[in-house]
Motif scaffolding. Structure first.
Motif, short mmCIF file in Angstrom:
data_model
loop_
_atom_site.label_atom_id
_atom_site.label_comp_id
_atom_site.label_asym_id
_atom_site.label_seq_id
_atom_site.Cartn_x
_atom_site.Cartn_y
_atom_site.Cartn_z
N ILE A 384 -42.10 -24.97 8.31
CA ILE A 384 -42.53 -26.37 8.16
C ILE A 384 -43.55 -26.73 9.25
CG2 ILE A 384 -41.76 -28.77 8.26
CD1 ILE A 384 -39.13 -27.89 7.02
N ARG A 385 -43.27 -26.27 10.47
CA ARG A 385 -44.23 -26.52 11.56
C ARG A 385 -45.54 -25.78 11.32
NH1 ARG A 385 -39.52 -25.82 14.84
NH2 ARG A 385 -40.21 -23.67 15.27
N GLN A 386 -45.46 -24.65 10.65
CA GLN A 386 -46.67 -23.89 10.37
C GLN A 386 -47.62 -24.69 9.50
OE1 GLN A 386 -46.24 -20.91 7.47
NE2 GLN A 386 -48.03 -19.71 8.08
N HIS A 387 -47.10 -25.36 8.48
CA HIS A 387 -47.95 -26.15 7.60
C HIS A 387 -48.61 -27.31 8.34
CE1 HIS A 387 -46.97 -24.07 3.90
NE2 HIS A 387 -45.68 -24.13 4.20
N LYS A 388 -47.93 -27.82 9.36
CA LYS A 388 -48.48 -28.94 10.11
C LYS A 388 -49.50 -28.49 11.15
CE LYS A 388 -44.42 -31.92 9.58
NZ LYS A 388 -43.36 -32.69 10.31
N ASN A 389 -49.14 -27.45 11.90
CA ASN A 389 -49.98 -27.00 13.01
C ASN A 389 -50.84 -25.79 12.69
OD1 ASN A 389 -48.66 -29.01 14.50
ND2 ASN A 389 -47.05 -27.59 15.14
N LYS A 390 -50.68 -25.25 11.49
CA LYS A 390 -51.46 -24.07 11.07
C LYS A 390 -51.20 -22.87 11.99
CE LYS A 390 -53.34 -26.54 7.85
NZ LYS A 390 -52.97 -26.36 6.42
N ASN A 391 -49.97 -22.72 12.44
CA ASN A 391 -49.61 -21.60 13.30
C ASN A 391 -48.98 -20.49 12.45
OD1 ASN A 391 -50.46 -23.00 15.59
ND2 ASN A 391 -48.45 -23.95 15.87
N SER A 392 -49.11 -19.28 12.92
CA SER A 392 -48.49 -18.15 12.24
C SER A 392 -47.00 -18.07 12.56
CB SER A 392 -49.19 -16.84 12.63
OG SER A 392 -49.06 -16.63 14.03
N VAL A 393 -46.25 -17.52 11.62
CA VAL A 393 -44.80 -17.38 11.78
C VAL A 393 -44.50 -15.94 12.16
CG1 VAL A 393 -42.57 -17.56 10.64
CG2 VAL A 393 -44.36 -19.20 10.13
N SER A 394 -43.88 -15.76 13.33
CA SER A 394 -43.50 -14.44 13.81
C SER A 394 -41.99 -14.32 13.83
CB SER A 394 -44.07 -14.21 15.22
OG SER A 394 -43.56 -13.01 15.78
N GLU A 395 -41.48 -13.31 13.13
CA GLU A 395 -40.03 -13.14 13.06
C GLU A 395 -39.43 -12.85 14.42
OE1 GLU A 395 -36.38 -10.51 12.37
OE2 GLU A 395 -38.35 -9.95 13.13
N SER A 396 -40.07 -12.00 15.20
CA SER A 396 -39.56 -11.68 16.53
C SER A 396 -39.62 -12.89 17.46
CB SER A 396 -40.35 -10.52 17.13
OG SER A 396 -41.73 -10.85 17.23
N GLY A 397 -40.68 -13.71 17.32
CA GLY A 397 -40.78 -14.91 18.14
C GLY A 397 -39.70 -15.93 17.81
N ILE A 398 -39.43 -16.14 16.53
CA ILE A 398 -38.38 -17.07 16.12
C ILE A 398 -37.03 -16.58 16.60
CG2 ILE A 398 -37.23 -18.12 14.14
CD1 ILE A 398 -39.84 -17.88 12.60
N PHE A 399 -36.80 -15.29 16.51
CA PHE A 399 -35.52 -14.73 16.92
C PHE A 399 -35.31 -14.89 18.44
CE2 PHE A 399 -32.63 -11.17 17.95
CZ PHE A 399 -31.60 -11.46 17.07
N SER A 400 -36.34 -14.66 19.21
CA SER A 400 -36.23 -14.81 20.67
C SER A 400 -35.93 -16.27 21.05
CB SER A 400 -37.50 -14.33 21.35
OG SER A 400 -37.71 -12.94 21.12
N GLN A 401 -36.59 -17.22 20.37
CA GLN A 401 -36.33 -18.63 20.63
C GLN A 401 -34.90 -19.01 20.25
OE1 GLN A 401 -39.30 -20.92 18.61
NE2 GLN A 401 -41.00 -20.12 19.85
N LEU A 402 -34.41 -18.47 19.17
CA LEU A 402 -33.04 -18.77 18.74
C LEU A 402 -32.03 -18.26 19.76
CD1 LEU A 402 -30.94 -19.68 16.62
CD2 LEU A 402 -31.18 -17.41 15.58
N VAL A 403 -32.22 -17.04 20.22
CA VAL A 403 -31.29 -16.47 21.17
C VAL A 403 -31.29 -17.26 22.48
CG1 VAL A 403 -30.80 -14.42 22.57
CG2 VAL A 403 -31.42 -14.18 20.15
N GLY A 404 -32.45 -17.79 22.86
CA GLY A 404 -32.53 -18.56 24.09
C GLY A 404 -32.01 -19.98 23.97
N ASN A 405 -31.67 -20.42 22.78
CA ASN A 405 -31.15 -21.77 22.57
C ASN A 405 -29.62 -21.73 22.68
OD1 ASN A 405 -30.37 -24.35 21.57
ND2 ASN A 405 -32.23 -24.45 20.31
N GLY A 406 -29.12 -22.10 23.84
CA GLY A 406 -27.69 -22.05 24.08
C GLY A 406 -26.90 -23.03 23.24
N TYR A 407 -27.50 -24.15 22.87
CA TYR A 407 -26.78 -25.14 22.09
C TYR A 407 -26.48 -24.63 20.68
CZ TYR A 407 -25.69 -29.49 19.65
OH TYR A 407 -25.08 -30.46 18.88
N ILE A 408 -27.48 -24.01 20.04
CA ILE A 408 -27.27 -23.49 18.69
C ILE A 408 -26.34 -22.29 18.70
CG2 ILE A 408 -28.44 -22.52 16.67
CD1 ILE A 408 -30.90 -24.06 17.40
#
Length: 471
Positions: A384-408
Motif C-alpha cells: 500500500i505504501r508502495q503505491h503512495k510513495n512509488k517505492n519498491s517492495v523488498s521481501e528481505s527488507g520487510i522481514f528485517s523490519q518485522l523482526v525488529g518490531n518488538g510490539y508485533i
C-alpha cells in the motif's frame, strides 16, 4: 335362422380375434409369423399340386429385410459402444480405473514398495505425494522453489538433502510458484527419491556405513533405527499404503528403515484467493509464500512440533540444524543474520548493521505460524505504501523490519543468531575438513560451477557412483 346368424357372428368374431392375435404376434415376433405364413403357403401349394411337379418360387418379404438390417445395425452399434468404453477405461489414471476392479498395465508393472505416482494427493485432495515415508514425523521442512531456479540447482539440493540424514527425522514439503513448475520437476524429484532408496539398499547389502574420503559423504546408519517405538502412520496420502520398510525381507524385527515423506504443493492450492493479487501486478513467490504458510501450518499444527522454512535456490543442508530448537517451546523461533561493521574513525564506536536472513528460519509450529501471519500483514502494508510513495517492495527488507518490531513480535520468542553461512564456492577444495561443523552452506554468487564440483565429490565413492546416473 337365428342359429345360423349366431354361428355366422361367432365365426366373424373368431376371425377378428384371430386377426388381432396374429397382429400382436406380428409386432413382437415378425420372423415367427412370417415363417408360419410361408409354411402354410407351402403346404397349400403341395396339396393342390400333388399330381404335377411344380416349382416353388420364394418371394422376399420387405419386412424380413428390414428386421435383418435393424439387427445388423444394432450389433454394430453395440460393438462400437463396447470399443469406446474399453478405450476410455484404459486411458484413465490408476486412482480412477481402480473403481472398475482392474488397473492399467503400466501400474501393474510398478514395484509395490515404491510410491511414485504423481496423481496421488498429498493432503485433503491437494498437493502431490512424491514419496510416502515409513512413519509419522514430528519435524517438517518447507522448501520454497522460486520461479527462476534451474534443474541442476534443484537436483543438487535434493541430493545433498537426502544424504544429509535430515530426512530420517523430518518430512519434506516443496512449495512451487505454479502447477506448471510442479509438473516440470516431478520426474526429477522421483529420480532422486529412487536414487536414495538404491543407495540405502546398496550400503545395507555391503554391510558398511559410508566412505570417509568425501565431504558430502552418505551415512546409512542414521536411517536404520529401533522399531520398538511406533510413531504412527504418515499423514500424507492414503492410509494403509505399503512402504519400503514394511516390505523389506532382510529387515529384522528390532531394526527398521526410517525415512520421511516428500510432498509438493503449488501456491494456488494453499492460497486460492491470491491474497496479494489486488495489491501487486506481479507477485513473486518470495512474497506470496507468506500467504501459504498459515493455511498449511494450520492444517498440520497437530501433527508436527518443529518446522523449518528454507529457500532451495540459496542454501544447502549438510546435516540437521533443527536440533537447536527441539528443546525449546512451540513459540520459539531461531533466525540467522549477517552483520557488517562500519567504523568512521578509531575514536568513534564501531557500529554494526545486521540484516536478518529471510531465506531460512526454524522453530515451533505455533511461533512460525504467528510470524507468517504477521509477515503477510506487513507485506500488505508495504505494498500500500508502495503505491503512495512509488517505492519498491523488498521481501528481505520487510522481514528485517518485522523482526525488529518488538510490539508485533511480542507473542513470539525470537532468537537471532549472528552467523554467516559459509559459501560453497569459497570452501578450500570442498574437502572434508572445510565443511566439518557446517550444517548449512550458502551457494553464493561466484561463477564456479558448484553443482559439478559437489557431484564429482559425491561420485568419488564407488558405491555412490554406481547409483547416480550422472556419475
Amino acid at each position: 335362422m337365428c342359429s345360423a346368424g349366431a354361428a355366422s357372428t361367432n365365426t366373424v368374431n373368431g376371425r377378428n380375434k384371430e386377426n388381432k392375435a396374429m397382429g400382436f404376434l406380428l409386432v413382437f415376433f415378425p420372423e415367427a409369423i412370417h415363417n408360419k405364413i410361408i409354411g402354410n403357403s407351402i403346404n397349400n401349394t403341395t396339396t393342390n399340386n400333388k399330381t404335377s411337379s411344380s416349382r416353388f418360387i420364394k418371394r422376399t418379404n420387405p419386412n424380413l429385410l428390414f428386421t435383418k438390417a435393424r439387427f445388423t445395425i444394432s450389433m454394430c452399434a453395440l460393438l462400437v459402444s463396447l470399443t469406446l468404453l474399453f478405450f476410455t477405461l484404459s486411458t484413465l489414471e490408476p486412482s480412477s480405473s481402480s473403481i472398475w476392479g482392474f488397473k492399467p498395465l503400466h501400474v501393474l508393472k510398478k514395484k509395490p514398495n515404491v510410491v511414485s505416482s504423481s496423481s496421488s494427493f498429498a493432503l485433503h485432495g491437494m498437493g502431490t505425494l512424491y514419496r510416502r515415508g515409513t512413519t509419522a514425523m514430528d519435524q517438517l521442512i518447507i522448501c520454497h522453489v522460486v520461479e527462476d531456479i534451474a534443474e541442476d540447482e534443484l537436483k543438487l539440493f535434493l541430493r545433498v538433502l537426502h544424504r544429509s540424514g535430515i530426512t530420517s527425522r523430518a518430512d519434506i514439503v516443496f512449495l512451487f510458484g505454479s502447477s506448471l513448475l510442479s509438473s516440470r520437476f516431478s520426474f526429477l524429484i522421483h529420480e532422486e527419491n529412487e536414487s536414495f532408496s538404491k543407495l540405502v539398499r546398496y550400503y545395507n547389502e555391503l554391510n558398511t556405513t559410508s566412505s570417509r574420503d568425501s565431504a558430502f559423504r552418505f551415512n546409512s546408519t542414521q536411517f536404520w533405527k529401533s522399531g520398538k517405538k511406533d510413531m504412527g502412520e504418515p499423514i500424507w496420502g492414503k492410509k494403509g499404503r505399503g512402504n519400503y520398510s514394511s516390505s523389506n525381507e532382510d529387515e529384522s524385527e528390532s531394526i527398521r528403515l526410517i525415512y520421511g515423506s516428500v510432498v509438493g504443493f503449488d501456491v494456488n492450492e494453499l492460497d486460492p484467493e491470491n491474497s496479494l493479487g489486488g495489491f501487486l501486478d506481479y507477485i513473486p513467490l518470495s512474497l506470496r509464500r507468506w500467504a501459504c504458510y498459515p493455511m498449511l501450518l494450520g492444517k498440520l499444527r497437530r501433527n508436527f512440533n518443529y518446522v523449518m522454512l528454507l529457500d532451495v535456490k540459496s542454501l544447502l543442508l549438510l546435516s540437521d540444524p533443527l536440533g537447536r530448537v527441539r528443546s525449546r517451546s512451540s513459540e520459539s523461533i531461531y533466525l540467522f543474520s549477517s552483520c557488517s561493521n562500519n567504523s568512521k574513525s578509531n575514536s568513534e564506536k564501531t557500529q554494526s548493521h545486521c540484516r536478518v536472513n529471510s531465506a531460512i528460519l526454524m522453530g515451533g509450529v505455533r511461533g512460525t505460524r504467528r510470524l507468517a501471519n504477521a509477515m503477510l500483514t506487513q507485506v500488505v502494508r508495504a505494498t500500500i505504501r508502495q503505491h503512495k510513495n512509488k517505492n519498491s517492495v523488498s521481501e528481505s527488507g520487510i522481514f528485517s523490519q518485522l523482526v525488529g518490531n518488538g510490539y508485533i513480535m511480542k507473542n513470539v520468542e525470537l532468537t537471532t543468531l549472528t552467523e554467516s553461512f559459509q559459501e560453497a564456492g569459497s570452501l578450500s577444495g570442498l574437502s572434508s575438513d572445510s565443511v566439518e561443523g557446517y550444517s548449512i552452506i550458502q551457494r553464493g554468487n561466484v561463477n564456479r560451477d558448484i553443482s559439478s564440483m559437489i557431484t564429482n565429490l559425491i561420485c568419488l565413492c564407488e558405491a555412490d557412483s554406481s547409483v547416480y546416473r550422472d556419475c
